[in-house]
Design a protein around this motif. Structure first.
Motif, PDB file in Angstrom:
ATOM      1  N   GLN A   1     -14.791  -9.169  30.960  1.00  0.00           N
ATOM      2  CA  GLN A   1     -13.935  -8.328  31.921  1.00  0.00           C
ATOM      3  C   GLN A   1     -14.700  -7.831  32.979  1.00  0.00           C
ATOM      4  N   ALA A   2     -14.175  -7.940  34.257  1.00  0.00           N
ATOM      5  CA  ALA A   2     -14.982  -7.553  35.379  1.00  0.00           C
ATOM      6  C   ALA A   2     -15.239  -5.948  35.499  1.00  0.00           C
ATOM      7  N   VAL A   3     -16.462  -5.378  35.508  1.00  0.00           N
ATOM      8  CA  VAL A   3     -16.666  -3.918  35.434  1.00  0.00           C
ATOM      9  C   VAL A   3     -17.120  -3.523  36.688  1.00  0.00           C
TER      10      VAL A   3
ATOM     11  N   VAL B   1     -14.435   0.264  36.346  1.00  0.00           N
ATOM     12  CA  VAL B   1     -14.229   0.941  34.921  1.00  0.00           C
ATOM     13  C   VAL B   1     -15.312   2.389  34.990  1.00  0.00           C
ATOM     14  N   GLU B   2     -14.973   3.023  33.976  1.00  0.00           N
ATOM     15  CA  GLU B   2     -15.875   4.414  33.982  1.00  0.00           C
ATOM     16  C   GLU B   2     -16.886   4.358  32.813  1.00  0.00           C
TER      17      GLU B   2
ATOM     18  N   GLY C   1     -25.786  -1.483  35.867  1.00  0.00           N
ATOM     19  CA  GLY C   1     -24.868  -1.225  34.540  1.00  0.00           C
ATOM     20  C   GLY C   1     -25.672  -1.401  33.320  1.00  0.00           C
ATOM     21  N   ASP C   2     -24.895  -1.101  32.210  1.00  0.00           N
ATOM     22  CA  ASP C   2     -25.475  -1.222  30.784  1.00  0.00           C
ATOM     23  C   ASP C   2     -24.418  -1.138  29.721  1.00  0.00           C
ATOM     24  N   ILE C   3     -24.331  -2.107  28.936  1.00  0.00           N
ATOM     25  CA  ILE C   3     -23.355  -2.215  28.166  1.00  0.00           C
ATOM     26  C   ILE C   3     -23.990  -2.224  26.747  1.00  0.00           C
TER      27      ILE C   3
END
Length: 275
Positions: free
Chosen positions: A200-202, A190-191, A235-237
């Motif tokens: 969901q796989a990121v 993903v972006e 990553g960071d959600i």
């Protein structure tokens, strides 16, 4: 007199160009200080869209009103810094320090430990976060922990110890951070700025999937193709789901940057009063 003319001779060098460092860069450049940034040849930056370190990978990047550009020499870096551009040099060892000769050095690498910074590196040495003792291995430390003391400048002592747990956002803390499950190379799926659903796989690391733990926006994701060790933050959600936040400097970064600017101005005032 314009701020740029007031502080044109006070060159600030930052070691590290991540998102918190970029908050300091923004405060300093907007106040009129020329700034040079040193970085790794492959920056491990997660919030790439708001980090001047990204210039190493892309050649250049614009973050709000800041324009950062990768350069290959100290002379070019100093010239561009005085023109208002933020030059980024690949120099993890700090070999260009004697050539840049900064008035102020800011250790913004966020390593949670001192990687070799000394008070003698510049007339004023400022460090971000834990791992440093003000008045011993640097002159001032800026608090980076969220809460009552965020952005505070310590001229003696240390910042709060690292807890290893991010601040809560809508009840989510540690879960917001995506880490490499194994050592390997990151393949982004993903972006930054994309909305994702829980599960969901990121990204893939050595073929092993990293999943979003809850619905939100991808606030940060390490550059595709980056080799990483197991456990590294990749990553960071953000559960708030505000896409604009992915492309603007955060409140925390600006608070830390304000502390850096305060430290520099306080020191300059002291120097001028002494003379």
């Amino acid at each position: 007199m314009a701020p740029a003319r007031l502080f044109a001779d006070t060159l600030v060098l930052l070691r590290g160009g991540g998102d918190l460092a970029t908050g300091a860069v923004a405060r300093l450049v907007r106040a009129g200080f020329p700034v040079v940034v040193l970085e790794l040849p492959r920056p491990l930056v997660v919030r790439r869209t708001v980090a001047v370190a990204t210039a190493v990978l892309q050649g250049e990047i614009t973050v709000e009103d800041l324009h950062a550009r990768r350069v290959d020499s100290a002379a070019t870096a100093v010239r561009l810094a005085r023109e208002g551009v933020v030059p980024v040099l690949v120099d993890p060892e700090g070999a260009t320090l004697p050539h840049v000769r900064p008035t102020v050095l800011v250790d913004a690498r966020m390593a949670k430990r001192n990687l070799g910074t000394h008070q003698t590196d510049a007339p004023l040495v400022v460090a971000l976060g834990p791992g440093f003792t003000a008045s011993e291995d640097c002159h001032a430390v800026v608090e980076t922990a969220r809460g009552h003391f965020l952005g505070r400048v310590y001229w003696r002592g240390q910042a709060l110890p690292d807890t290893g747990t991010p601040g809560l956002v809508q009840g989510y803390g540690r879960e917001r951070v995506l880490r490499a499950p194994v050592a390997g190379t990151v393949q982004a799926l993903v972006e930054i700025g994309d909305m994702v659903q829980a599960g969901q796989a990121v990204a893939l690391v050595d073929g092993e999937a990293v999943h979003a733990p809850f619905p939100g926006v991808v606030r940060g994701l390490i550059a595709d193709g980056t080799p990483v060790p197991a456990g590294l933050k990749i990553g960071d959600i953000d559960p708030r789901g505000v896409r604009e936040h992915c492309f603007t400097i955060s409140d925390k970064a600006l608070a830390v940057g304000g502390g850096v600017l305060e430290a520099v101005l306080t020191w300059l005032n002291t120097q001028r009063t002494a003379t």
